[in-house]
Motif scaffolding. Sequence first.
Motif, PDB file in Angstrom:
ATOM      1  N   ILE A   8       0.666  -1.236  -0.021  1.00 41.47           N
ATOM      2  CA  ILE A   8       0.047  -0.145  -0.110  1.00 41.47           C
ATOM      3  C   ILE A   8       0.795   1.165   0.100  1.00 41.47           C
ATOM      4  O   ILE A   8       1.762   1.160   0.875  1.00 41.47           O
ATOM      5  CB  ILE A   8      -0.896   0.061   1.160  1.00 41.47           C
ATOM      6  CG1 ILE A   8      -1.775  -1.268   1.017  1.00 41.47           C
ATOM      7  CG2 ILE A   8      -1.800   1.152   1.132  1.00 41.47           C
ATOM      8  CD1 ILE A   8      -1.334  -2.311   2.219  1.00 41.47           C
ATOM      9  N   ALA A  10       2.351   5.103   0.471  1.00 40.69           N
ATOM     10  CA  ALA A  10       2.589   5.853   1.802  1.00 40.69           C
ATOM     11  C   ALA A  10       0.977   6.922   1.502  1.00 40.69           C
ATOM     12  O   ALA A  10       0.570   7.375   2.450  1.00 40.69           O
ATOM     13  CB  ALA A  10       3.675   6.612   1.867  1.00 40.69           C
ATOM     14  N   ARG A  12      -1.795   6.503   0.154  1.00 44.60           N
ATOM     15  CA  ARG A  12      -2.860   5.673   0.743  1.00 44.60           C
ATOM     16  C   ARG A  12      -3.205   5.879   2.447  1.00 44.60           C
ATOM     17  O   ARG A  12      -3.979   6.056   2.757  1.00 44.60           O
ATOM     18  CB  ARG A  12      -2.924   4.514   0.115  1.00 44.60           C
ATOM     19  CG  ARG A  12      -4.250   3.756   0.091  1.00 44.60           C
ATOM     20  CD  ARG A  12      -5.171   3.664  -1.128  1.00 44.60           C
ATOM     21  NE  ARG A  12      -6.174   2.713  -1.073  1.00 44.60           N
ATOM     22  CZ  ARG A  12      -5.969   1.561  -1.460  1.00 44.60           C
ATOM     23  NH1 ARG A  12      -4.863   0.937  -2.195  1.00 44.60           N
ATOM     24  NH2 ARG A  12      -7.033   0.649  -1.386  1.00 44.60           N
ATOM     25  N   VAL A  13      -1.983   5.652   2.753  1.00 49.40           N
ATOM     26  CA  VAL A  13      -2.116   5.534   4.323  1.00 49.40           C
ATOM     27  C   VAL A  13      -2.101   6.731   4.878  1.00 49.40           C
ATOM     28  O   VAL A  13      -2.943   6.818   5.780  1.00 49.40           O
ATOM     29  CB  VAL A  13      -0.629   4.601   4.750  1.00 49.40           C
ATOM     30  CG1 VAL A  13      -0.552   4.610   6.288  1.00 49.40           C
ATOM     31  CG2 VAL A  13      -0.559   3.272   4.105  1.00 49.40           C
ATOM     32  N   ARG A  16      -6.105   7.412   4.513  1.00 53.17           N
ATOM     33  CA  ARG A  16      -6.490   6.986   5.462  1.00 53.17           C
ATOM     34  C   ARG A  16      -6.549   7.561   6.856  1.00 53.17           C
ATOM     35  O   ARG A  16      -7.297   7.440   7.683  1.00 53.17           O
ATOM     36  CB  ARG A  16      -6.198   5.359   5.739  1.00 53.17           C
ATOM     37  CG  ARG A  16      -6.859   4.605   4.576  1.00 53.17           C
ATOM     38  CD  ARG A  16      -5.888   3.278   4.505  1.00 53.17           C
ATOM     39  NE  ARG A  16      -6.361   2.527   3.305  1.00 53.17           N
ATOM     40  CZ  ARG A  16      -5.952   1.220   3.084  1.00 53.17           C
ATOM     41  NH1 ARG A  16      -4.902   0.753   3.971  1.00 53.17           N
ATOM     42  NH2 ARG A  16      -6.346   0.408   2.516  1.00 53.17           N
ATOM     43  N   THR A  17      -4.962   7.742   7.348  1.00 52.77           N
ATOM     44  CA  THR A  17      -4.677   8.445   8.628  1.00 52.77           C
ATOM     45  C   THR A  17      -5.568   9.558   8.672  1.00 52.77           C
ATOM     46  O   THR A  17      -6.125   9.940   9.951  1.00 52.77           O
ATOM     47  CB  THR A  17      -3.237   8.358   8.900  1.00 52.77           C
ATOM     48  OG1 THR A  17      -2.587   7.166   8.326  1.00 52.77           O
ATOM     49  CG2 THR A  17      -3.143   8.709  10.191  1.00 52.77           C
ATOM     50  N   THR A 102      -1.498   3.074  13.437  1.00 54.18           N
ATOM     51  CA  THR A 102      -0.768   3.817  12.757  1.00 54.18           C
ATOM     52  C   THR A 102       0.647   3.830  13.286  1.00 54.18           C
ATOM     53  O   THR A 102       1.092   5.015  14.005  1.00 54.18           O
ATOM     54  CB  THR A 102      -1.194   5.339  12.426  1.00 54.18           C
ATOM     55  OG1 THR A 102      -2.697   5.219  12.160  1.00 54.18           O
ATOM     56  CG2 THR A 102      -0.517   6.162  11.342  1.00 54.18           C
TER      57      THR A 102
ATOM     58  N   ALA B  69       1.983  -0.964   6.906  1.00 54.24           N
ATOM     59  CA  ALA B  69       1.402   0.000   6.562  1.00 54.24           C
ATOM     60  C   ALA B  69      -0.212  -0.212   6.987  1.00 54.24           C
ATOM     61  O   ALA B  69      -0.800   0.499   7.242  1.00 54.24           O
ATOM     62  CB  ALA B  69       1.419  -0.253   4.917  1.00 54.24           C
ATOM     63  N   GLU B  70      -0.632  -1.830   7.088  1.00 51.95           N
ATOM     64  CA  GLU B  70      -1.795  -1.897   7.853  1.00 51.95           C
ATOM     65  C   GLU B  70      -1.762  -2.838   8.911  1.00 51.95           C
ATOM     66  O   GLU B  70      -2.115  -4.204   8.636  1.00 51.95           O
ATOM     67  CB  GLU B  70      -2.555  -2.544   6.692  1.00 51.95           C
ATOM     68  CG  GLU B  70      -2.987  -1.849   5.334  1.00 51.95           C
ATOM     69  CD  GLU B  70      -3.790  -2.416   4.328  1.00 51.95           C
ATOM     70  OE1 GLU B  70      -3.670  -3.632   4.103  1.00 51.95           O
ATOM     71  OE2 GLU B  70      -4.821  -1.828   3.886  1.00 51.95           O
ATOM     72  N   SER B 100      -8.794   3.842   9.790  1.00 50.91           N
ATOM     73  CA  SER B 100      -7.182   4.002   9.813  1.00 50.91           C
ATOM     74  C   SER B 100      -6.331   2.879   8.899  1.00 50.91           C
ATOM     75  O   SER B 100      -5.146   2.934   8.577  1.00 50.91           O
ATOM     76  CB  SER B 100      -6.539   4.146  11.081  1.00 50.91           C
ATOM     77  OG  SER B 100      -6.628   3.076  11.842  1.00 50.91           O
ATOM     78  N   ASN B 101      -7.027   1.590   8.870  1.00 49.61           N
ATOM     79  CA  ASN B 101      -6.677   0.392   8.225  1.00 49.61           C
ATOM     80  C   ASN B 101      -7.051   0.154   6.926  1.00 49.61           C
ATOM     81  O   ASN B 101      -6.954  -1.191   6.426  1.00 49.61           O
ATOM     82  CB  ASN B 101      -6.157  -0.850   9.322  1.00 49.61           C
ATOM     83  CG  ASN B 101      -5.009  -0.447   9.929  1.00 49.61           C
ATOM     84  OD1 ASN B 101      -3.954  -1.205   9.971  1.00 49.61           O
ATOM     85  ND2 ASN B 101      -4.816   0.565  10.910  1.00 49.61           N
TER      86      ASN B 101
END
Lengths: 258, 308
Positions: A8, A10, A12-13, A16-17, A102, B69-70, B100-101
């Motif tokens: 995934i 960074a 994308r992460v 999401r965060t 996270t 990452a997850e 968040s995941n």
Amino acid sequence: MTATAHDISAGRVFARTCAAEWTRLWSVRAGRWFAAAAAVVMVGIGTIAGSEADPTAVRSEPAWMASTVTAMPAQFALLALALTVVTSDYATGGIVPTLQWTPRRTLLGLARTAVAMTAATGLAVLLALASALAAYLAAGQALDLPWNAGLDALGTVALVVAGGSALAVGLGFLLRSTAGALVAVFLLMLVLPFLLPVFGYSWMSAVAAVLPGSGAAFLLIGEVPGMTTASSVTALLGWAGGALLLGWLRLARDDANR
Amino acid sequence: MIEVRGLTKRYGDVLAVDDLSFDVAPGTVTGFLGPNGAGKSTTMRMVLGLDRPTSGTALVNGRPFASLAEPLREVGALLDPGSVHPGRTGRSHLRIAARSNGIPQRRVDEVIDQVGLGRAARRRIRGYSLGMRQRLGIAAALLGNPRVLLFDEPVNGLDLDGVRWIRGLLRRLADEGRTVLVSSHLLSEMQQTADRLVVIGRGRLIADATTEEILRGLGNGRVRVRSSRSEELLAGLRDRGLAATRTDVDELEIEDGTAHDVGEVANALRIPLHHLSDVAQSLEDAYLALTGSSVQFAGSEPVAEVAR
Ligand SMILES: Nc1ncnc2c1ncn2[C@@H]1O[C@H](COP(=O)(O)OP(=O)(O)OP(=O)(O)O)[C@@H](O)[C@H]1O
Ligand SMILES: [Mg+2]
């Protein structure tokens, strides 16, 4: 193990965060209270100021005065909002699950900073607009509402609150305590800039001139001796950047919450 | 799979974890045992990247946890169940975790059902009992359907039903081939649920073996005997070199002896016995024998008394 099969990005992460942080911010009462407090101050004072405008001076002054003047007190509610985004997680121990979800700390710090600054700055601009409109409507014919001056006023409010909330977030990450960080923000943004020059020593005034609160006050209401637009922006952003850097160092290097 | 290699954590003068190395294999429940302050929580926090090791490494599925990452899809963990924002509802706590995941939001309602949180999930965490917070923490750990699970004292604060539920859950998770590390100081609990035990004391590894091996490998049994003439019997046993101690008015316990020896002595002295039995070697005894020298916060009672 399906999750590890594809990597995934960074970006994308980070997205999401940010989404998680946004939900985190608005799912507790504190955030909504601070937003409401800022709204009451800005729209309330704007309305009062408008209704007291001199009706004989036909359309002389712009209603945008209300935006910047009311932002001076209201910014503190917004800075507190940004600050508690960071410190409430330390106060409650919520940072432990946060970092389990996270664990990339720099990424978490960036997302949290972005969300806190966006929320505070976005609210500030919306409320500044509402404040000017309230003043304009309450004044009847007494105030003007020119659009170019409006962009100026909203831009100034955005700059000041963005800088101030970055400072608040940085101090939050650095000090990890709501009380401690709030005291630091008030000292730097309000108490010291106004108190130091009162003593009349030139070196004290010189110190006051490089504090972020002097910059914020000059940009919002002017009339701060010795300050220019350039020195104001420099002081505000310099402190904000410094606080963020120190806060990031503590977040990235120290144990989660001990 | 969890691999801990030379993990060390120093807080000023305190060496909380001292050059610890062990593996936690998939498909088993691994108990992580140690007296208070032994360093169990600190070790788990380092595995999860929360605390920075002074030296050493911890890998989860071959990678440092902090690089995932997850993470929720690979590792679920329950640490301190009180570490949550009390102003949020249990459900929004889990929704944030899912978001968040990149976990679908319907999973939130599934795990809420799975842990039996039910309608309480829509209330603020402020009003939760310890057992409910524990369940919420477990729900978050299960959210991403991870292959590796860490639970720090999960039965703390649970009622009997809850304890039984945890036992079943741990067993099921391991039987599904997952890696399960669970710390506890409820030793009898570990005896029932753990396949393997990693025992630590003062931050050091004391034993790392199957539960059976640890139980078996510990010295000889103990014998309990009751008689109205226990004073005479005690003297007689000691005369013959048996380490007997009084445990009650009419009751004695003999370390390192067999019921056969004790029966012979009593017969020779013509002392009638009212009771004679082997004391089952419990994990408690094994544990105390192992950690006896590394208990930091021992009470003032003698160890033999604590064991019962
Ligand atoms: N932040 C800290 N600062 C100083 N010492 C610490 C800190 N955290 C833990 N310790 C010490 O490290 C040691 C190990 O603590 P830890 O919480 O890991 O033990 P534990 O095995 O989980 O104990 P318990 O069964 O009581 O939960 C203890 O001596 C503790 O006092
Ligand atoms: Mg512990």
